[in-house]
Scaffold this motif. Structure first.
Motif, PDB file in Angstrom:
ATOM      1  N   PRO A 135       0.827  -1.219   0.000  1.00  0.00           N
ATOM      2  CA  PRO A 135       0.000   0.000   0.000  1.00  0.00           C
ATOM      3  C   PRO A 135       0.859   1.266   0.000  1.00  0.00           C
ATOM      4  CG  PRO A 135      -0.858  -1.583   1.593  1.00  0.00           C
ATOM      5  CD  PRO A 135       0.454  -2.137   1.105  1.00  0.00           C
ATOM      6  N   GLY A 136       0.579   2.159  -0.923  1.00  0.00           N
ATOM      7  CA  GLY A 136       1.294   3.422  -1.006  1.00  0.00           C
ATOM      8  C   GLY A 136       2.633   3.358  -1.718  1.00  0.00           C
ATOM      9  N   ALA A 137       3.088   2.161  -2.048  1.00  0.00           N
ATOM     10  CA  ALA A 137       4.387   2.038  -2.735  1.00  0.00           C
ATOM     11  C   ALA A 137       4.259   2.450  -4.192  1.00  0.00           C
ATOM     12  CB  ALA A 137       4.893   0.606  -2.634  1.00  0.00           C
ATOM     13  N   ASP A 138       5.309   3.083  -4.693  1.00  0.00           N
ATOM     14  CA  ASP A 138       5.363   3.472  -6.098  1.00  0.00           C
ATOM     15  C   ASP A 138       6.783   3.243  -6.593  1.00  0.00           C
ATOM     16  OD1 ASP A 138       4.816   4.442  -8.601  1.00  0.00           O
ATOM     17  OD2 ASP A 138       4.920   6.560  -8.024  1.00  0.00           O
ATOM     18  N   ARG A 139       7.150   1.959  -6.728  1.00  0.00           N
ATOM     19  CA  ARG A 139       8.500   1.636  -7.184  1.00  0.00           C
ATOM     20  C   ARG A 139       8.488   0.343  -7.973  1.00  0.00           C
ATOM     21  NH1 ARG A 139      11.781  -0.096  -1.648  1.00  0.00           N
ATOM     22  NH2 ARG A 139      10.266  -1.614  -0.866  1.00  0.00           N
ATOM     23  N   THR A 140       9.468   0.235  -8.849  1.00  0.00           N
ATOM     24  CA  THR A 140       9.597  -0.945  -9.702  1.00  0.00           C
ATOM     25  C   THR A 140      11.028  -1.453  -9.640  1.00  0.00           C
ATOM     26  OG1 THR A 140      10.065   0.450 -11.632  1.00  0.00           O
ATOM     27  CG2 THR A 140       7.767  -0.238 -11.286  1.00  0.00           C
ATOM     28  N   ARG A 141      11.178  -2.723  -9.989  1.00  0.00           N
ATOM     29  CA  ARG A 141      12.497  -3.347 -10.060  1.00  0.00           C
ATOM     30  C   ARG A 141      12.527  -4.285 -11.263  1.00  0.00           C
ATOM     31  NH1 ARG A 141      13.226  -0.091  -6.839  1.00  0.00           N
ATOM     32  NH2 ARG A 141      14.275  -0.136  -4.806  1.00  0.00           N
ATOM     33  N   PRO A 142      13.686  -4.436 -11.888  1.00  0.00           N
ATOM     34  CA  PRO A 142      13.781  -5.451 -12.943  1.00  0.00           C
ATOM     35  C   PRO A 142      13.687  -6.834 -12.323  1.00  0.00           C
ATOM     36  CG  PRO A 142      15.959  -4.566 -12.424  1.00  0.00           C
ATOM     37  CD  PRO A 142      14.976  -3.746 -11.647  1.00  0.00           C
ATOM     38  N   MET A 143      13.028  -7.744 -13.024  1.00  0.00           N
ATOM     39  CA  MET A 143      13.022  -9.146 -12.611  1.00  0.00           C
ATOM     40  C   MET A 143      14.226  -9.800 -13.277  1.00  0.00           C
ATOM     41  SD  MET A 143       8.987 -10.167 -12.519  1.00  0.00           S
ATOM     42  CE  MET A 143       9.334 -11.845 -11.997  1.00  0.00           C
ATOM     43  N   CYS A 144      15.195 -10.159 -12.463  1.00  0.00           N
ATOM     44  CA  CYS A 144      16.454 -10.683 -12.981  1.00  0.00           C
ATOM     45  C   CYS A 144      16.417 -12.202 -13.004  1.00  0.00           C
ATOM     46  CB  CYS A 144      17.616 -10.214 -12.116  1.00  0.00           C
ATOM     47  SG  CYS A 144      17.811  -8.416 -12.061  1.00  0.00           S
ATOM     48  N   GLU A 145      16.822 -12.771 -14.143  1.00  0.00           N
ATOM     49  CA  GLU A 145      16.902 -14.226 -14.219  1.00  0.00           C
ATOM     50  C   GLU A 145      18.003 -14.732 -13.303  1.00  0.00           C
ATOM     51  OE1 GLU A 145      16.680 -16.353 -17.972  1.00  0.00           O
ATOM     52  OE2 GLU A 145      16.077 -14.471 -18.951  1.00  0.00           O
ATOM     53  N   TYR A 146      17.684 -15.733 -12.513  1.00  0.00           N
ATOM     54  CA  TYR A 146      18.658 -16.305 -11.600  1.00  0.00           C
ATOM     55  C   TYR A 146      19.841 -16.858 -12.398  1.00  0.00           C
ATOM     56  CZ  TYR A 146      20.668 -19.216  -7.966  1.00  0.00           C
ATOM     57  OH  TYR A 146      21.527 -19.783  -7.064  1.00  0.00           O
ATOM     58  N   PRO A 147      21.090 -16.630 -11.925  1.00  0.00           N
ATOM     59  CA  PRO A 147      21.492 -16.143 -10.606  1.00  0.00           C
ATOM     60  C   PRO A 147      21.740 -14.631 -10.524  1.00  0.00           C
ATOM     61  CG  PRO A 147      23.403 -17.009 -11.737  1.00  0.00           C
ATOM     62  CD  PRO A 147      22.238 -17.185 -12.682  1.00  0.00           C
ATOM     63  N   SER A 148      21.301 -13.864 -11.498  1.00  0.00           N
ATOM     64  CA  SER A 148      21.568 -12.425 -11.448  1.00  0.00           C
ATOM     65  C   SER A 148      20.625 -11.727 -10.465  1.00  0.00           C
ATOM     66  CB  SER A 148      21.457 -11.806 -12.842  1.00  0.00           C
ATOM     67  OG  SER A 148      20.145 -11.930 -13.357  1.00  0.00           O
ATOM     68  N   TRP A 149      20.995 -10.539 -10.054  1.00  0.00           N
ATOM     69  CA  TRP A 149      20.211  -9.741  -9.108  1.00  0.00           C
ATOM     70  C   TRP A 149      20.351  -8.263  -9.477  1.00  0.00           C
ATOM     71  CZ3 TRP A 149      23.493  -6.430  -6.452  1.00  0.00           C
ATOM     72  CH2 TRP A 149      24.830  -6.819  -6.403  1.00  0.00           C
ATOM     73  N   PRO A 150      19.424  -7.409  -9.014  1.00  0.00           N
ATOM     74  CA  PRO A 150      19.431  -6.009  -9.459  1.00  0.00           C
ATOM     75  C   PRO A 150      20.396  -5.133  -8.654  1.00  0.00           C
ATOM     76  CG  PRO A 150      17.466  -6.452  -8.154  1.00  0.00           C
ATOM     77  CD  PRO A 150      18.184  -7.765  -8.302  1.00  0.00           C
ATOM     78  N   LEU A 151      21.389  -4.583  -9.334  1.00  0.00           N
ATOM     79  CA  LEU A 151      22.383  -3.684  -8.740  1.00  0.00           C
ATOM     80  C   LEU A 151      22.046  -2.250  -9.140  1.00  0.00           C
ATOM     81  CD1 LEU A 151      25.189  -3.153  -7.343  1.00  0.00           C
ATOM     82  CD2 LEU A 151      26.182  -3.392  -9.637  1.00  0.00           C
ATOM     83  N   TYR A 152      21.954  -1.368  -8.157  1.00  0.00           N
ATOM     84  CA  TYR A 152      21.736   0.054  -8.448  1.00  0.00           C
ATOM     85  C   TYR A 152      22.958   0.606  -9.172  1.00  0.00           C
ATOM     86  CZ  TYR A 152      20.794   5.034  -7.697  1.00  0.00           C
ATOM     87  OH  TYR A 152      20.574   6.374  -7.870  1.00  0.00           O
ATOM     88  N   GLN A 153      22.735   1.323 -10.279  1.00  0.00           N
ATOM     89  CA  GLN A 153      23.837   1.791 -11.121  1.00  0.00           C
ATOM     90  C   GLN A 153      24.507   3.058 -10.595  1.00  0.00           C
ATOM     91  OE1 GLN A 153      23.169   1.022 -15.566  1.00  0.00           O
ATOM     92  NE2 GLN A 153      21.064   1.262 -14.822  1.00  0.00           N
ATOM     93  N   GLY A 154      23.942   3.618  -9.520  1.00  0.00           N
ATOM     94  CA  GLY A 154      24.566   4.796  -8.930  1.00  0.00           C
ATOM     95  C   GLY A 154      23.947   6.105  -9.365  1.00  0.00           C
ATOM     96  N   TYR A 155      22.971   6.057 -10.237  1.00  0.00           N
ATOM     97  CA  TYR A 155      22.291   7.270 -10.680  1.00  0.00           C
ATOM     98  C   TYR A 155      20.856   6.920 -11.043  1.00  0.00           C
ATOM     99  CZ  TYR A 155      23.540   5.191 -15.179  1.00  0.00           C
ATOM    100  OH  TYR A 155      23.712   4.315 -16.216  1.00  0.00           O
ATOM    101  N   GLY A 156      20.004   7.934 -11.049  1.00  0.00           N
ATOM    102  CA  GLY A 156      18.597   7.701 -11.325  1.00  0.00           C
ATOM    103  C   GLY A 156      17.825   7.414 -10.049  1.00  0.00           C
ATOM    104  N   SER A 157      16.521   7.423 -10.170  1.00  0.00           N
ATOM    105  CA  SER A 157      15.652   7.207  -9.019  1.00  0.00           C
ATOM    106  C   SER A 157      15.810   5.801  -8.458  1.00  0.00           C
ATOM    107  CB  SER A 157      14.184   7.426  -9.416  1.00  0.00           C
ATOM    108  OG  SER A 157      13.319   7.001  -8.385  1.00  0.00           O
ATOM    109  N   LEU A 158      15.880   5.718  -7.111  1.00  0.00           N
ATOM    110  CA  LEU A 158      15.921   4.397  -6.468  1.00  0.00           C
ATOM    111  C   LEU A 158      14.637   3.616  -6.706  1.00  0.00           C
ATOM    112  CD1 LEU A 158      17.467   5.251  -2.965  1.00  0.00           C
ATOM    113  CD2 LEU A 158      18.607   4.120  -4.879  1.00  0.00           C
ATOM    114  N   ASP A 159      13.579   4.310  -7.120  1.00  0.00           N
ATOM    115  CA  ASP A 159      12.277   3.675  -7.261  1.00  0.00           C
ATOM    116  C   ASP A 159      11.987   3.195  -8.680  1.00  0.00           C
ATOM    117  OD1 ASP A 159      11.707   4.122  -4.590  1.00  0.00           O
ATOM    118  OD2 ASP A 159      10.776   6.075  -4.973  1.00  0.00           O
ATOM    119  N   GLN A 160      12.914   3.370  -9.599  1.00  0.00           N
ATOM    120  CA  GLN A 160      12.662   3.020 -10.986  1.00  0.00           C
ATOM    121  C   GLN A 160      13.521   1.838 -11.427  1.00  0.00           C
ATOM    122  OE1 GLN A 160      10.221   4.432 -12.883  1.00  0.00           O
ATOM    123  NE2 GLN A 160       9.717   5.483 -10.964  1.00  0.00           N
TER     124      GLN A 160
END
Length: 540
Positions: A506-531
Motif C-alpha cells: 500500500p502506497g508504494a510506487d516503485r519498480t524493479r527489474p526481474m532478474c533471471e537467476y542467478p543475477s540480481w538487481p544492482l543500483y547503477q549509482g544514478y537515477g531514481s531508487l524507485d525506478q
C-alpha cells in the motif's frame, strides 16, 4: 507400535491402482473433441441450460463417478456465464467442487487458477491471478475462460489435515484435483461453445504453484504454459522437515524460542548490515550472496552482565543456537522423492518471520511452521492416533509412511521432460525473503532441473528470484505481467525478456527489474531508487 494409516474402504484401495493406469496414459483422456474451430459468442440463453449438465466419468481422465453442473448463472455486469459443479467421488465422503467462467466473447484460451494452503474452499477464478499487477484487467474480462476448484475436498480454516485420512481426498489434494478440474471444465466448455480451447494455461502461488508444476509434469499434454510462484512442490518435505523449526525453538526446554521482538532484532541487524550491499539504501537486500558473507548473528549476543531473559535487543546462547539451526540445511534422514534435505531458512537474508509466519508466542505455542508439520504428521502420516503429541513425535518412527505420503503429495522428482517435449513453457519465481516456503527450497528444485536438462533448461523455463518478496507479502510485494509473458512465449515463441515487477505494498510506487537467476538487481549509482531503469541485473 506405529499406528496403521486408515484406509477408507476396499473400494478406495483400488483408487491407487486406477490412478497408475490413468497416469500411464496421462492425457489419453484429454479434452473431448480436440482443438478445433472458432468459438461462437455466448449469451444468457446459452448459459442457463447448462444447469443440470451431466459429465460422464469417461470424460475425466482420473477415477471419479462423473460430474454434475449445479448452477449456471449469467453475470450481466461481467458478461459471462458462471458455472459451478461437483465432481463425484468414487468412495470418498466428499465430492469435489469446481468452477468455470465462460465469457460471452471467448479468446480460445483457458486459465486455471491454483489454490493455497490445504485448499478446501472453492477458487472462483474471477479475480486477479497470483502476483497480477493491481488495476490491470482480469483474464476473464479479457475473454479468457477461467477455472478453479476446491483442491479436491472441503476443509476448515487454516491447516485442517483431517481430509488426509481418506485416500481419495488425499490424492485429490496431492495431485489429482488439477486434472479432474481441467477435464470437467473442458466438457463444460465443449457443451457451451461446441469447441474446446486452443491454448491452456495454469497460474498459482504456494500450493497453487505446486499445482502448476503438477499440471506441467503429470499432465503435460493438457497444458501449454504454466507460472509457478513460490511453489510448494515438495509439500511433504516442507511439512515434515519443519521438525527442524520445532526442535530449534524447543532447545534447552524452550530456551531457544524467538519471540517477535527478538526475531525483529535479528532482521533489523540483517538490514543494517546488508541493505546497501546492492548500492541502494531501499530496505531491500538484493545482494544476498554478499550478505551471507558479512552478516554474523554472534554480533547480537548479549554482553556480559546482561540477562537475556530481561531484554529482546540481544540474544542468549540458546536463541543464537536456534537461529543457526533454522538457517542451516537440515537432513531429515528420510529420503522423500529423491531428497532428504529440508532447505535452510532465509532469516539471515532478510526474511521477517512476523505475523502469520512468526514463531508463535512461546515454545509450546509455535507458529505456522509447526502447524503444517503437526497437521500432516498427525493425519497424513500417523493416521490420527488417540495419544498424539506433535511436540514429541519423531518422524523417523514413521519413515516408510513419510515416503508414501511424498509419493502422494510431492512433485519433486516428476520430470518436466514430456512437458518440454510437447512445447510447454514455465515461468518459475520465488522471493528472497519468503518466511514460509524458504527460497532455498526452490533453489534446490532449480538445481535439480539444471542437473537434468543442462543448457536445454533455458529453452523452456525461466527462473526469477525477486529480492524483498515474501510469501505473498514482504518489503517488496512483486506484481508482474506474467500472463502476457507466458502467452507470448508459448504462442509466438518470444521468450520473456525485460520483465519488470511493481511493488504492491500500500502506497508504494516503485519498480524493479526481474532478474533471471542467478543475477540480481544492482543500483547503477544514478537515477531514481524507485525506478527499474536505475538497476542492472548482475551476477557478481
Amino acid at each position: 507400535m506405529i499406528p496403521v494409516f486408515k484406509r477408507a474402504t476396499a473400494v478406495s484401495m483400488g483408487i491407487t491402482a486406477a490412478f497408475l493406469i490413468a497416469v500411464g496414459a496421462t492425457s489419453a483422456a484429454a479434452a473431448p473433441g480436440g482443438k478445433h474451430g472458432e468459438p461462437p459468442l455466448l449469451t444468457e440463453a446459452d448459459c442457463t441450460p447448462l444447469t443440470g449438465l451431466t459429465i460422464s466419468a469417461s470424460d475425466i481422465g482420473l477415477p471419479t463417478s462423473g460430474a454434475d453442473i449445479e448452477t449456471a448463472v449469467w453475470d450481466a455486469a461481467g458478461n459471462y456465464c458462471a458455472v459451478t459443479g461437483w465432481i463425484r467421488a468414487v468412495s470418498a465422503p466428499q465430492d469435489m467442487q469446481f468452477r468455470v467462467n465462460l465469457p460471452a466473447a471467448w479468446n480460445g484460451r483457458t486459465l486455471q487458477f491454483g489454490g493455497g494452503g490445504f485448499d478446501g474452499s472453492l477458487v472462483t477464478a474471477t479475480g486477479n491471478y497470483t502476483a497480477q499487477p493491481a488495476g490491470s484487467p482480469t483474464a476473464l474480462s479479457q475473454g479468457w475462460v477461467t477455472l478453479g476448484s476446491d483442491g479436491g475436498h472441503q476443509g476448515g480454516p487454516g491447516f485442517d489435515g483431517t481430509f488426509q485420512l481418506d485416500e481419495e481426498l488425499f490424492l485429490n489434494y496431492g495431485q489429482w484435483s488439477v486434472k479432474k478440474a481441467h477435464d470437467a471444465a473442458y466438457a463444460v466448455i465443449d457443451a457451451a461453445y461446441g469447441v474446446v480451447p486452443q491454448w491452456s494455461y495454469f497460474i498459482g502461488g504456494s500450493q497453487g504453484g505446486h499445482e502448476a508444476l503438477d499440471a506441467a509434469a503429470r499432465y503435460p499434454k493438457d497444458y501449454d504454459g504454466i507460472i509457478a510462484n513460490y511453489p510448494a512442490y515438495n509439500v511433504t518435505m516442507m511439512h515434515v522437515g519443519a521438525v527442524n523449526f520445532r526442535d530449534a525453538l524447543l532447545l534447552d526446554g524452550g530456551a531457544g524460542h524467538l519471540n517477535a521482538a527478538e526475531t525483529a532484532s535479528i532482521t533489523n541487524a540483517v538490514y543494517a548490515t546488508c541493505d546497501t550491499l546492492d548500492g541502494a539504501p531501499d530496505g531491500i537486500v538484493s545482494n544476498v550472496g554478499a550478505c551471507n558473507e558479512v552478516f554474523d548473528v554472534q554480533s547480537l549476543a548479549c554482553p556480559a552482565g546482561v540477562d537475556p531473559a530481561t531484554v529482546d535487543t540481544c540474544l542468549s546462547e540458546m536463541e543464537i543456537a536456534a537461529a543457526l539451526k533454522i538457517t542451516t540445511d537440515y537432513d531429515l534422514g528420510i529420503e522423500i522423492e529423491g531428497n532428504s534435505v529440508f532447505a535452510k531458512s532465509a532469516l539471515f537474508e532478510g526474511a521477517l518471520y512476523q505475523g502469520f509466519a512468526g514463531f508463535g508466542s512461546g515454545p509450546l505455542s509455535q507458529g505456522l511452521q509447526f502447524q503444517v508439520f503437526n497437521a500432516t504428521m498427525q493425519y497424513g502420516v500417523a493416521g490420527n492416533p488417540p495419544d498424539w503429541n506433535g511436540y514429541t513425535v519423531d518422524p523417523l518412527d514413521y519413515a516408510e509412511r513419510v515416503q508414501e505420503v511424498g509419493e502422494i503429495m510431492d512433485v519433486t522428482d516428476v520430470s518436466l521432460n514430456r512437458f518440454r517435449a510437447y512445447g510447454g513453457k514455465v515461468i518459475l519465481t520465488h522471493g528472497t525473503i519468503d518466511d514460509f516456503i524458504t527460497p532455498h527450497n526452490t533453489l534446490q528444485y532449480y538445481a535439480a532441473l539444471q542437473d537434468e536438462f543442462g543448457p536445454r533448461l533455458d529453452s523452456f523455463l525461466k527462473f526469477y528470484m525477486v529480492p524483498g518478496w515474501g510469501h505473498g507479502q514482504g518489503r517488496f510485494v512483486a506484481q508482474y505481467d506474467g500472463l502476457d509473458a507466458i502467452v507470448n512465449w508459448v504462442e509466438q515463441d518470444v521468450a520473456p525478456s525485460g520483465l519488470v515487477a511493481r511493488d504492491g505494498n500500500p502506497g508504494a510506487d516503485r519498480t524493479r527489474p526481474m532478474c533471471e537467476y542467478p543475477s540480481w538487481p544492482l543500483y547503477q549509482g544514478y537515477g531514481s531508487l524507485d525506478q527499474a531503469s536505475s538497476y542492472q541485473c548482475v551476477t557478481e
